[in-house]
Design an enzyme around this catalytic site. Structure first.
Site, mmCIF file in Angstrom:
data_model
loop_
_atom_site.group_PDB
_atom_site.id
_atom_site.type_symbol
_atom_site.label_atom_id
_atom_site.label_comp_id
_atom_site.label_asym_id
_atom_site.label_seq_id
_atom_site.Cartn_x
_atom_site.Cartn_y
_atom_site.Cartn_z
ATOM 1 N N PHE A 1 25.602 6.277 -34.755
ATOM 2 C CA PHE A 1 26.942 6.315 -34.162
ATOM 3 C C PHE A 1 27.994 6.870 -35.110
ATOM 4 O O PHE A 1 29.190 6.623 -34.950
ATOM 5 C CB PHE A 1 27.349 4.918 -33.658
ATOM 6 C CG PHE A 1 26.278 4.253 -32.854
ATOM 7 C CD1 PHE A 1 25.960 4.736 -31.592
ATOM 8 C CD2 PHE A 1 25.565 3.179 -33.359
ATOM 9 C CE1 PHE A 1 24.949 4.150 -30.846
ATOM 10 C CE2 PHE A 1 24.547 2.592 -32.618
ATOM 11 C CZ PHE A 1 24.243 3.076 -31.365
ATOM 12 N N PRO B 1 18.433 15.259 -17.777
ATOM 13 C CA PRO B 1 19.177 14.247 -17.006
ATOM 14 C C PRO B 1 18.852 12.806 -17.377
ATOM 15 O O PRO B 1 19.738 11.968 -17.414
ATOM 16 C CB PRO B 1 18.764 14.519 -15.557
ATOM 17 C CG PRO B 1 18.118 15.845 -15.549
ATOM 18 C CD PRO B 1 17.697 16.192 -16.937
ATOM 19 N N LYS B 2 17.594 12.523 -17.660
ATOM 20 C CA LYS B 2 17.233 11.139 -17.972
ATOM 21 C C LYS B 2 17.846 10.721 -19.309
ATOM 22 O O LYS B 2 18.335 9.598 -19.466
ATOM 23 C CB LYS B 2 15.708 11.025 -18.031
ATOM 24 C CG LYS B 2 15.190 9.626 -17.908
ATOM 25 C CD LYS B 2 13.693 9.673 -17.642
ATOM 26 C CE LYS B 2 13.084 8.283 -17.786
ATOM 27 N NZ LYS B 2 11.625 8.340 -17.616
ATOM 28 N N GLN C 1 22.464 8.350 -22.629
ATOM 29 C CA GLN C 1 23.705 8.513 -23.399
ATOM 30 C C GLN C 1 24.875 7.849 -22.689
ATOM 31 O O GLN C 1 25.687 7.150 -23.297
ATOM 32 C CB GLN C 1 24.045 10.010 -23.544
ATOM 33 C CG GLN C 1 23.298 10.730 -24.609
ATOM 34 C CD GLN C 1 23.862 10.441 -25.967
ATOM 35 O OE1 GLN C 1 24.096 9.299 -26.327
ATOM 36 N NE2 GLN C 1 24.095 11.461 -26.756
ATOM 37 N N GLU D 1 29.819 11.668 -26.972
ATOM 38 C CA GLU D 1 31.061 10.961 -27.267
ATOM 39 C C GLU D 1 31.988 10.878 -26.063
ATOM 40 O O GLU D 1 32.718 9.908 -25.906
ATOM 41 C CB GLU D 1 31.797 11.615 -28.449
ATOM 42 C CG GLU D 1 30.821 12.285 -29.374
ATOM 43 C CD GLU D 1 30.930 11.975 -30.846
ATOM 44 O OE1 GLU D 1 31.661 11.068 -31.257
ATOM 45 O OE2 GLU D 1 30.244 12.682 -31.601
HETATM 46 MO MO1 MOS Z 1 29.386 10.966 -34.168
HETATM 47 S S1 MOS Z 1 30.879 9.655 -34.668
HETATM 48 O O1 MOS Z 1 30.126 12.385 -34.751
HETATM 49 O O2 MOS Z 1 28.012 10.492 -34.970
#
Ligand code: MOS
Length: 727
Positions: free
Chosen positions: A231, A621-622, A627, A694
């Site tokens: 992350f 898609p999966k 995500q 993101e």
């Molecule tokens: Mo993402 S915060 O750019 O791993």
């Protein structure tokens, strides 16, 4: 024709390795002769080390060495602009002086033949400090030079606006808390260093180690085939990576160093806490005139960490006047780092909460207010948007979520003791791209091996790259192997900023297009090929064969072609280099949440959520669903649970464990649904993607916060929203 792999709902090609425990994460590489390191970290938040006694530790059996500022060699610490280190400061130099800059800073490392001996001996190292009181709060400190932005005259516009509002929002410090701990194994071979590391950027860690040890980067190899979530925390090499390499050099043994869960909170980055004052002005019909943003965020005393908190406020809505000030407050803390949706997620929460407050003030539907301020071109740059379909996100989202069933009056819907509310928000994340390369190789069995340095922290890079390569080569997915996570592979940008699919994916596409064309050239020039003399442009690939377009009988397999030409393989290097663009490129979401709040207890439960995404083409898609649902779960954490708490007396993080730092568990996660607008953004990159990892996170927290307001009539301007604020 072969079935297209791109767009098919494939399961992860590495899924079996992961669920059977055969995927090797950083600490799991089996390195012969490895010994173990344990870090001794500072028990004060600021000051000097006045004494360090390692005798008891060294007396333990199995202990090989204790390294601290008293005996560590001087390290080169060359500046390196290429890494992801923040600007305007000096990164933490490990064991180079007696200063303590934050609680939990590494002050020594113990190396022993067993993990148990290293950990036990680490507790026996006696450190004495001259402690000073650390500064750890955002209020009332000097700040680093602010970053500012202005267009129009916001002050003047605010004075003349029909409606003026002023709010201050606060967001807590958040830690990444990936499942896999940060870990490094380092091994020297003469002047060459090999490191197995948890990282989102093997090339960045390679550069950092080269800079720290004063070596050419070619002498450093970084290997990271699997990353168990990150992350953002793996976007730079933290001090423990240097410590592992230093310990290995000083002991002449390969060294393994795994941060304890508690040490993740002190030894790696985090999303900084924010204090964010916003003022806005508009007319009675809900047209925005002006917005001002006064932003304060945490950084360390030794580095000036900045993230992209300004763009959302500049481009999400059309308005003539904007003024922004972004100040970082240098504190006695470790340096923050990007965390999922950095910048945009914080600003999305603030701007989208403020929009909801304005909608309520004006008695306008929140979606209608947003529609009235939807820009045609980017209001920050005047550039056209490559693609921007936020209006469609609203339409689809409102329809699918049943927005018309919402009674606009707050606190109007009940279910027993539960107050029910529906909220929505928009979110945005910029489409980032970076220069990337990939190598593709087709062997005599008709199988392809494709490689790029990259990482895969969980989005499914192994799988999505395999899909792109399979289609470009006309091979089945099972005939393609994609490898990543090694600095000797073709270089890639950081596996962050949602840019891997766009950047590495486009390089893979290029490498495989070149490889296919090379095979076609070989065939049409070969007198013994059924394709001899055919125009190269009329040859296509499918089902592992090259054949004439529209005449699949006339052709041959890759195996036949290579065997007849005595070729063991064909190989190409592909690349992607993003150019200057005249377009403004972002991915968008409209996120909807329904919450229930127990009016007696203040308890907030999410009932359901929907995200609608304008993210360009969806390769897999999966994995996209994985995500999006993960992003919503993360957003639930930010909205309701996650809060790194620091004791102001000594700078200690008091909830540095997963029992006290709350993240969503299954019981917190209800029905989550994701919808992707069918898109393809060729301005962004040749494969039409805008990044997904993101944008699925930005927009979640404000949708929940707005739903909590709608349920209760109480506006909580602080994340996380906890029960005490609702009582
Ligand atoms: Mo993402 S915060 O750019 O791993």
């Amino acid at each position: 024709m072969s079935r297209r792999a791109v767009g098919a709902p494939l399961s992860r090609v590495d899924g079996r390795l992961k669920v059977t425990g055969r995927a090797t994460y950083a600490a799991e590489h089996d390195i012969k002769g490895v010994v173990y390191a344990a870090i001794v970290d500072s028990g004060v938040g600021r000051g000097r080390i006045t004494g360090l006694d390692a005798r008891a530790a060294l007396g333990q059996s199995g202990v090989l060495k204790v390294i601290s500022h008293l005996n560590a060699p001087k390290l080169a610490y060359r500046p390196n602009a290429g890494s992801n280190n923040p600007e305007g400061g000096e990164r933490l130099h490990v064991f180079q002086d007696d200063r303590v800059r934050f609680f939990g800073q590494p002050v020594a490392v113990v190396v022993a033949t067993t993990l148990e001996a290293a950990q036990h001996a680490a507790h026996l190292v006696e450190v004495r400090y001259a402690a000073e009181k650390p500064s750890t709060g955002l209020a009332g400190h000097r700040t680093n030079k602010p970053v500012t932005y202005a267009r129009g005259d916001a002050e003047q516009a605010l004075r003349s606006a029909d409606v003026r509002m002023e709010m201050t929002y606060r967001t807590a410090r958040n830690h990444h808390n990936a499942m896999e701990p940060h870990a490094t194994i380092a091994r020297w071979n003469g002047h060459r260093l090999t490191v197995w590391d948890k990282t989102q950027w093997v090339n960045g860690t390679q550069e950092e180690l080269a800079a720290v040890f004063g070596m050419p980067k070619e002498s450093v190899r970084v290997i990271s085939p699997f990353v168990g979530g990150a992350f953002g925390s793996g976007l730079r090499a933290w001090p423990h990576v240097t410590i592992a390499a230093l310990a290995a050099r000083e002991t002449g043994r390969p060294v393994k160093l795994v941060l304890a869960r508690r040490q993740q909170y002190f030894g790696t980055g985090y999303r900084p806490a924010y204090e964010y004052k916003v003022r806005l002005g508009g007319d009675r019909r809900g047209r925005l005139l002006a917005m001002t943003h006064d932003i304060r965020a945490e950084t360390s005393t030794h580095e000036d960490y900045q993230e992209g908190v300004l763009t959302t406020g500049q481009m999400l809505y059309s308005m003539p006047n904007v003024s922004q000030t972004y100040e970082r407050v240098p504190l006695d803390v470790n340096t923050p780092l990007y965390m999922r949706g950095p910048g945009h997620s914080t600003t999305s929460y603030i701007v989208e909460s403020a929009m909801d407050e304005l909608a309520h003030e004006l008695g306008l539907d929140p979606i209608e207010l947003r529609r009235r301020n939807e820009p045609d071109d980017d209001p920050a740059t005047g550039r056209p948007f490559s693609t921007r379909r936020l209006r469609e996100c609203y339409t689809v989202g409102a329809r699918e979520f049943g927005w018309d069933r919402r009674d606009p009056k707050p606190r109007s819907t009940r279910d027993g003791d539960w107050l029910i509310g529906m909220g929505m928000a928009a979110g945005v994340y910029d489409t980032q791209r970076g220069a990337a390369q990939a190598r593709a190789r087709l062997d005599a069995r008709g199988s392809a091996l494709v490689e790029a340095a990259s990482s895969d922290m969980g989005p499914g890079t192994y799988t999505s790259m395999t899909q792109v390569a399979a289609d470009a080569l006309g091979l089945s997915v099972s005939a393609v192997t994609f490898r990543l996570g090694d600095s000797i592979m073709p270089p890639t940008p950081p596996h962050g900023g949602s840019m891997t699919m766009a950047s590495v994916g486009s390089a893979v596409q290029d490498a495989c297009d070149k490889l296919r064309r090379q095979a076609v050239e070989l065939a049409v020039a070969d007198e013994r090929s059924p394709l001899h003399g055919v125009d190269a442009g009329d040859v296509v690939a499918g089902d592992g064969r090259l054949h004439v377009k529209g005449d699949s009988a006339r052709g041959e397999t890759y195996q036949q072609l290579l065997a007849r030409n005595n070729r063991t393989h064909l190989e190409t290097l592909g690349s992607f280099t993003p150019g200057e663009s005249r377009f403004s490129m972002y991915a968008y979401n409209a996120t909807f949440a329904e919450v229930a709040v127990d009016h007696r207890l203040g308890l907030v439960r999410i009932r359901r959520m929907l995200g609608v995404y304008d993210a360009g083409r969806i390769i897999s898609p999966k994995l996209a669903d994985s995500q999006a649902i993960g992003g919503m779960v993360g957003g639930i954490g930010a909205a309701l649970l996650e809060h790194t708490v620091t004791d102001p007396r000594d700078g200690r993080i008091v909830n540095a464990n997963l029992a006290d730092y709350l993240v969503p568990v299954n019981a917190d996660v209800p029905s989550l649904r994701a919808i992707y607008l069918d898109g393809d953004d060729r301005e962004a990159d040749p494969i039409g993607v805008k990044g997904l990892g993101e944008v699925v996170y930005t927009g979640v927290a404000p949708a929940i916060a707005n739903a909590v307001f709608h349920a209760t009539g109480r506006r909580v301007r602080e994340l996380p929203i906890t029960a005490d604020a609702l009582l």
